[in-house]
Every structure is written in structure tokens, then in C-alpha cells.
Design an enzyme around this catalytic site. Sequence first.
Site, mmCIF file in Angstrom:
data_model
loop_
_atom_site.group_PDB
_atom_site.id
_atom_site.type_symbol
_atom_site.label_atom_id
_atom_site.label_comp_id
_atom_site.label_asym_id
_atom_site.label_seq_id
_atom_site.Cartn_x
_atom_site.Cartn_y
_atom_site.Cartn_z
ATOM 1 N N VAL A 151 0.750 -1.260 -0.016
ATOM 2 C CA VAL A 151 -0.120 0.040 -0.202
ATOM 3 C C VAL A 151 0.905 1.337 -0.084
ATOM 4 O O VAL A 151 1.700 1.291 0.746
ATOM 5 C CB VAL A 151 -0.903 0.001 1.241
ATOM 6 N N GLU A 292 11.449 10.753 -6.330
ATOM 7 C CA GLU A 292 9.901 10.739 -6.877
ATOM 8 C C GLU A 292 10.119 10.596 -8.319
ATOM 9 O O GLU A 292 9.360 9.800 -9.133
ATOM 10 C CB GLU A 292 9.473 11.779 -6.803
ATOM 11 N N LEU A 321 4.347 15.782 -14.370
ATOM 12 C CA LEU A 321 3.771 17.157 -13.980
ATOM 13 C C LEU A 321 2.760 17.104 -12.770
ATOM 14 O O LEU A 321 1.751 16.715 -13.072
ATOM 15 C CB LEU A 321 3.228 17.858 -15.259
ATOM 16 N N LEU A 326 7.814 19.442 -11.228
ATOM 17 C CA LEU A 326 7.758 18.667 -12.357
ATOM 18 C C LEU A 326 9.021 17.851 -12.405
ATOM 19 O O LEU A 326 10.147 18.285 -11.979
ATOM 20 C CB LEU A 326 7.976 19.616 -13.584
HETATM 21 N N1 LIG Z 1 -5.866 16.163 -6.972
HETATM 22 C C1 LIG Z 1 -6.271 15.973 -8.246
HETATM 23 N N2 LIG Z 1 -5.961 16.941 -9.094
HETATM 24 C C2 LIG Z 1 -6.444 16.651 -10.362
HETATM 25 C C3 LIG Z 1 -7.452 15.678 -10.581
HETATM 26 N N3 LIG Z 1 -7.834 15.536 -11.841
HETATM 27 C C4 LIG Z 1 -7.136 16.842 -12.599
HETATM 28 N N4 LIG Z 1 -6.338 17.204 -11.754
HETATM 29 C C5 LIG Z 1 -5.383 18.232 -11.904
HETATM 30 O O1 LIG Z 1 -3.995 17.828 -11.913
HETATM 31 C C6 LIG Z 1 -3.067 18.528 -11.400
HETATM 32 C C7 LIG Z 1 -1.967 17.965 -10.915
HETATM 33 O O2 LIG Z 1 -2.330 16.603 -10.036
HETATM 34 P P1 LIG Z 1 -1.528 15.683 -9.208
HETATM 35 O O3 LIG Z 1 -0.422 15.397 -10.611
HETATM 36 O O4 LIG Z 1 -2.175 14.923 -8.516
HETATM 37 O O5 LIG Z 1 -0.362 16.633 -8.516
HETATM 38 P P2 LIG Z 1 0.021 16.409 -7.193
HETATM 39 O O6 LIG Z 1 0.688 15.064 -6.781
HETATM 40 O O7 LIG Z 1 -0.920 16.611 -5.994
HETATM 41 O O8 LIG Z 1 1.132 17.625 -6.936
HETATM 42 P P3 LIG Z 1 2.848 17.028 -6.637
HETATM 43 O O9 LIG Z 1 2.641 17.035 -5.306
HETATM 44 O O10 LIG Z 1 3.498 18.291 -7.054
HETATM 45 O O11 LIG Z 1 3.230 15.831 -7.142
HETATM 46 C C8 LIG Z 1 -3.932 19.150 -10.219
HETATM 47 O O12 LIG Z 1 -3.245 20.418 -9.722
HETATM 48 C C9 LIG Z 1 -5.276 19.345 -10.527
HETATM 49 O O13 LIG Z 1 -5.513 20.760 -10.993
HETATM 50 C C10 LIG Z 1 -8.167 14.807 -9.174
HETATM 51 O O14 LIG Z 1 -8.860 13.823 -9.732
HETATM 52 N N5 LIG Z 1 -7.273 15.090 -8.254
HETATM 53 CA CA LIG Z 2 2.302 14.049 -7.883
#
Ligand SMILES: Nc1nc2c(ncn2[C@@H]2O[C@H](COP(=O)(O)OP(=O)(O)OP(=O)(O)O)[C@@H](O)[C@H]2O)c(=O)[nH]1
Ligand SMILES: [Ca+2]
Length: 735
Positions: A151, A292, A321, A326
Site C-alpha cells: 500500500v 520521486e 507534472l 515537475l
Molecule cells: N488532485 C487532483 N488533481 C486533479 C484531478 N484531476 C485533475 N487534476 C489536476 O491535476 C493537477 C496535478 O495533480 P497531481 O498530479 O495529482 O499533482 P500532485 O501530486 O497533487 O502534486 P505534486 O505534489 O506536485 O506531485 C492538479 O493540480 C489538478 O489541477 C484529481 O482528480 N485530483
Molecule cells: Ca504528484
Amino acid sequence: MFNRISEVISAASSRISAPQSSTVPYTEVGLPPEASSAHRFGFTNSGHKNNLRLSSSLQDFSVYHRLDPEEADLDLGIDRYARKTHPLQRENAGSSFSKEKALPGATPFMRRKCVRMFMVLLSLILFAFLVYMVSMYIFSNWYQGGSEFYVVLDCGSTGTRVYVYQASVNRRRDGSLPIFLNPLTEGLSRKAGLQSGRAYDRMETEPGFDKLVHNISGLKAAIKPLLQWAQTQIPEHAHKTTSIFIYATAGVRRLPSADSKWLLDNAWSILKKNSPFLCRREWVKIISGTEEAYYGWTALNYHTGMLGVIPDKATFGALDLGGSSLQVTFEGEKNMRNQSNLNLRIGAVNHHLSAYSLSGYGLNDAFDKSVAKLLSKLSNIKNADLVNGKIEIKHPCLHSGYKEQYICSRCASSQPESASPVIGGKHSGKGGKSGTAVLLTGAPNWEECSALAKAAVNLSEWSNLSPGMDCDLQPCALPDSLPRPYGQFYAMSGFFVVYRFFNLTSEAALDDVLEKGRDFCEKTWEIARKSVPPQPFIEQYCFRSPYIVLLLREGLHITDKQIIVGSGSITWTLGVALLEAGKTFSTRLGLYSYKILQMKINPIILIAVFLISLILLVCALSCVNNWMPRFFRRSYLPLFRHNSASTTSVLNIPSPFRFQSWSPISSGDGRVKMPLSPTVANSPQRPFGLGHGLGGSSIELMESSLYPSTSGRTLFLNFDVALQVYSGFLGKLPN
Ligand SMILES: Nc1nc2c(ncn2[C@@H]2O[C@H](COP(=O)(O)OP(=O)(O)OP(=O)(O)O)[C@@H](O)[C@H]2O)c(=O)[nH]1
Ligand SMILES: [Ca+2]
């Protein structure tokens, strides 16, 4: 047949181990010398005369001592004698045999003892070797082993999500990784796709950890639902052996250490109280951007089947991204020397990677930088307005009619100290985000929006480390210390999110993204908002369109042809599970030795080694057989029956032994006479037991008959029977 083989082998080995025969001629007690020659029997009943005198030696009580089955090697004596061809040799052999028995403790006897011990040792070593080889081969070729569950909680800047993986040994011999990883996702509350508005099909709670500092109830609400869902994915019996990892990324990475420590310590105590899984404190941590990055690269290349393949194929670079950072990872030249270098050994393949994470380049952070950039251009800002969140910023990437308060994390750093006290450090805005509250209003202008996006990409705009960089001349998102990306790349996560938002397939070009973005920006906020399913950050996609295109083309100098937009299901968490499973299975299966067994030792050689060891083992065991404690030996011959035929006569010999003569094998009536088996005189008839006869208090030869046989010869069915026969021969005396 087996018995014949073992006789041959034991004869060979006894010949090897047989001491030189004594020279003392043997005289037979109880019978005149000339008669003794009359009852010399051919071992193989070939009609040759022979001097087998085991029975005589038993008669020769003066020197006879109880035959200890451990030491009696009747078969060896018989074999040895029987195989002598020259009478003189036979003479000596017989005498040497009985002489040896007659003189216990003689040097030859000691020598034989040493040989026996050596053979016992050899057979044990061979047996152990065989067991090891067979078990290793079975283990590494057929052992499926249990599957392991993992998990992984991804504590991202926009949310916390849980991934469950089932790992098992991959038996496919196609050179792929010997570990199979299956993500478990059934029962997810929402399906990715247009109707849900969500790009990711995952179990997630919002907001991210970095918005929950000093908010214990918010942290519990972020973690507990994910633990409960993970428990439904994994069989209860496996909970105790399921490892759980809580890894935080950029959002927590950029917090002050006191805040991140609070988050991790409290996440650990929540985990201990609410999780049935196997967890350790060191598994609740912030992973570095580099970690990461290569976890994401590992996950991607596992999906594409390029990982650890022999011969190694060109792997894909990964662009992950997020909302805050990134990650860029690609397989570089071996001799590259820089801070982003790392070697990843997967299976038998070494991958030389360049992996780095660009903080502040995630989608949300980039938009935040655009706001800070606009604020920095404002002049005559009143402190009071700033404190009360009344500063209005017209944003060229926001739709007309849009007006919303926004908490700007980077705004504090873009203002002189006096002008913009940071509001926050507490929960001053939406979702506990800390920063400067401002009022954003839409003033759409595509060109200005593109210029603002370009400023967000250009590192020199945000750091005094890099003098003004020209994005046309160099990748302006990278400091000089980081290697320029090259090769084919999968653009994942945020890239996929933007493509999906604009209904673009992964084959769409970057220019299509710009065209879709421009159309979207021209819509009023009322229309734009309703043109897509409800979801977070709708207002930011007008900015995100030019941002991702400029990030790739100018920030990283990656062309359209180098890009494949990947799916949202590939996440770095799969890389964590894969590498953890690799550790578990490689120790359990000795995957290294598995590799050796599978690749280094030719199966034919392995089989040859196995057969030779088996033959040596049989040889050793057949020698050992003589010395088996009597209770290992067959306790009686099957179907021995006392025969009262008148043809037998009793040999009167002064000893507790009573020998009965024995008619030739075929008595003319077609009935085969079994060899005489010795039993104690006047003792109740009982089945002949090698153990009884040899080492028993005394023995007597009795006659019995077995099945009628046409040939008049009894084929020895097994070693013991053969031995009985020989002992029967020994006792046989012609009428
Ligand atoms: N959290 C989230 N983001 C989404 C979703 N669908 C689209 N997004 C968009 O995708 C972007 C990036 O999401 P993630 O790749 O999960 O980013 P993260 O892991 O929270 O960010 P890091 O900590 O930088 O990795 C977010 O800023 C949202 O704008 C969703 O279902 N959940
Ligand atoms: Ca992420």
C-alpha cells in the site's frame, strides 16, 4: 533390476574396499577336507565349484563370534568370493572372508571400517547436494510463492491518494522482469472520464497535506478513509504482511521543517492506531524530487515493458507534472557526471539515469507564480488593502466576468518586506493554504497570457541565481548544472490532465493544445464554467494550455516529436511497490541464484550432474546397505514356508545351528525350492529375517518352497532375497 544394479555396484565397491586376502589356508570344521570341496556352490549357480564357506565359518565355533549386522558384510563376502574366477583366488577369498570374520580387529578390518565411514559421509554429502539442487531448481522454476501486497499513500500538493498493488513472481521466460505487479482499484468511488470531470481514477482525499499543518482532524480525515479502502482491497489474512508506505512530495517538501515534521509525526500516529498493515516510522517520510523522479521512470518503463529487459531496449524518459513540481527522468550517457546522475540496477540490467525535480513548476505553483508576477508589477500598493485582501489583480489568463479571492503563496516574496506582510502561516485561505490574499479578476488577453506563462517557465524570472536566460537559446527552466533532456518522453500526470480537459487524445499535437486553450480563454466565465463537468481548478486551464506547451518547448527544449502523452494511471507509487517487491522476492527466491540456475547452468549439465550424483549416491548407499542397522533391513522374507519334503536331511553339526540339506533348485516336480533359510535349532518356525539371522542369537537353515518356476531358477526379486538365497546356498549340503 535395481537390486542387480546395486549388487554389481556393491560388488565393485567391495572390491574397491576389500583388503588383501589372508594367506592362512582355511580348514573346514566338522567335515573331512575332501567333502568340503563337495559343497562349494557357485554363487551364480553356474555349476562351478567354489569354496563359499560362510556356513563353515559359522560352524567353526572356536573362532566364530556373533555376526553384528552392522559389520556383517555377507553379501560382500559372497560377492567377493563369487566373482573370483581362479580357484586359488576362490580358495583365498573364501578363507580370507572367514578369516577376517574370525580375526576381528585385524588391520584390513579397520581399513574397511574407514572405507565404510567414508562411504557414509559421501552418501550424506551427495544426498544433501541432491536435495539442494532439486529444491533450488524446483524453487526457482516452479515456486509460485505467495503474493505480496503493498500500500502506497501519495501525499501530493493537491491531494492524498492511496494505491494498492499485488506482487507475485513472474514465471514468464520472456526475459521480462521476474516480478508481476497488479494494481488493485476495484470499487473506486468515481470513474475517470468526461462525466466525472476528474482526470485520475483513484481513491483520493483533498486538500493535500501541506494545507493541513496543525490541523489534526483534517489530517485524520485525509488518511483514515484511504486506509479503510485499502483494507477492502486486500484479503484479511494478508494484512499483517502488507507493507504500507506514506510518501509526501513537493507540497510538503517546500514547507518549513517544523511544519513537515508535525505532519509526518501525526500521520505516523494515525497510521499506527488505524492500520492493520505492517508499517514502520521510516516508511512515513518526504521523498526527494530525485526519488520521486526515478520511481516515476521505473513505473513508466515497467508499464511499457522496457524495464530490466535483456538485451536492454531503449527506455522512455518520464515527465511527471504535478501540482507543485515537475520530475524529469531519462536514461543518459554512461559517462555523464552531474548531481542528477544515478544508476538503477533492475534484474541484470544497469540503467544510467538523469533524474531531477523542478520545484515550483507544477500546474498550481506555476499559476501562483503568474499571480505573484502580476502583483510585483503593481505599484502604489497600500498595506491596509493588502492585509484585508483587497488588492485587485487583473489576470490575462482569466475569463471575463471571473472575480474570486485567491491566496498567493509566492506573493510575499515578490513584494518589498514592508509592503506585503505574509498573511497566513495559519489558515488564512481556502483549504488552509498560507500566503497573501488577493482579488483576482478576469481580463482575458491571449498574447499577454502566453507571455505570462513564458515568464513562469523562465527560471531567471524567479531566481537571482541565473542571470536573464533567453528561452530561445537554451532550456530556460533548467540551471546550467542540470543535463538537457533527450530521447523519447512520456508526458504524464499534469500533461495528461490538460489534454483530457480539452478532450484531446494522446496523439494530439502541442499546437492543438494551444488552439483549444485560446478558444476556451475567449469564453466568458459563465459559459466556460458550464462547458465542462464540475471539477477543481477550471479557471486555471486557460493558463495551463500555453504553460505546458512553453514548458516543453522553451523550458526543456523538447520537440513535439519527442513527446507521447501518457495515461493518468501511471504513477510513481507503482515504482515504489515494484522496488519493494524486488527486495522481498530477490531475498526469498534467491532471484540472483534463480538467474544463475536459469541462465548460467545449462539444464543438460544440470541433469547430468543430477544423474551422476544419483548413481554415486546409490553406490554409496549400497555399500552403506551392509552396515544398515538391522532394524532398517527387511525383517522377513515373504512367503517362506517350511517344507517337510523327505528329500531334505538334517546336517548334524556340533553347534546351535542345524542345517538342513537342500535339494537343487528344481526338484523335478516343477516346484521351485527356495533357498534354505537359517533358523535357530528347536526354535519355533518363523520367517527368516536377515536381521534375525544375522546378529540373531543363532540361525538354522530351513527348506521352503515358493512359486513353481519353469526355468527352475528363482529370479532374485530384491537384495534381501538375494542375500537369503546366498545364505541358503551357503548352508546347502548335498545328500
Ligand atoms: N488532485 C487532483 N488533481 C486533479 C484531478 N484531476 C485533475 N487534476 C489536476 O491535476 C493537477 C496535478 O495533480 P497531481 O498530479 O495529482 O499533482 P500532485 O501530486 O497533487 O502534486 P505534486 O505534489 O506536485 O506531485 C492538479 O493540480 C489538478 O489541477 C484529481 O482528480 N485530483
Ligand atoms: Ca504528484
